[in-house]
Design an enzyme around this catalytic site. Structure first.
Site: not given
Ligand code: RTP
Ligand code: MG
Length: 138
Positions: A115, A57, A9, A102, A126, A91, A49, A112
């Site tokens: 992805h 968010f 990222k 991370r 994707e 995450t 996304y 973070n």
């Molecule tokens: P990613 O998709 O980026 O690999 O991350 P992830 O599966 O671990 O998390 P996801 O739930 O898919 O969320 C995508 C990205 O959104 C941001 N996020 N912010 N502020 C919040 O509560 C929050 N929750 C998620 C994070 O940067 C996450 O990587």
């Molecule tokens: Mg995700």
């Protein structure tokens, strides 16, 4: 062999962590099947996304992902999807285990570092969002 989609990222490319993250990827036995550096527009980040479009968010996330260059990749390994998520860690970097990407390279939940796809269907979608079949070098 399973494939997943991965991103270094904008926070991590800006901090100069790309090389160290790529080294870890190879050390952990992933094959890099495709790789390129891109700079997404806000619209392209919103498309990527789209699954999160109703989340509070979403705007911050897509602004961040279009704030600087990313390195996008297709990674191959037995169980690549789960293995890559394990290597990334939780995450929120504050909750990520020692030795995960991370934990080592992430700053906070928004910045973070990496992805990874969360399921076979999302990995396929994707990968196709960023790469053509001809760019996947097995
Ligand atoms: P990613 O998709 O980026 O690999 O991350 P992830 O599966 O671990 O998390 P996801 O739930 O898919 O969320 C995508 C990205 O959104 C941001 N996020 N912010 N502020 C919040 O509560 C929050 N929750 C998620 C994070 O940067 C996450 O990587
Ligand atoms: Mg995700």
């Amino acid at each position: 062999m399973e494939r997943t989609f991965a991103i270094v990222k904008p926070d991590a490319t800006a901090a100069g962590f790309t090389g160290r993250i790529l080294a870890r990827i190879e050390q952990e036995g992933f094959k890099i099947v495709a790789i390129k550096k891109i700079f997404m527009s806000k619209k392209q980040a919103e498309g990527f996304y789209a699954v999160h479009s109703a989340r509070p968010f979403f705007n911050d996330l897509t602004s961040f992902m279009s704030s600087g260059p990313c390195v996008v990749m297709v990674l191959e390994k037995d169980g690549a999807i789960k293995e890559w998520r394990n290597l990334m860690g939780a995450t929120n970097p504050a909750e990520a285990a020692e030795g995960t990407l991370r934990k080592e390279f992430g700053k906070n939940i928004d910045n973070n570092a990496t992805h990874g796809s969360d399921a076979p269907e999302t990995a396929a979608t994707e990968i196709a969002y960023f790469f053509s079949a001809l760019e996947l070098v097995g």
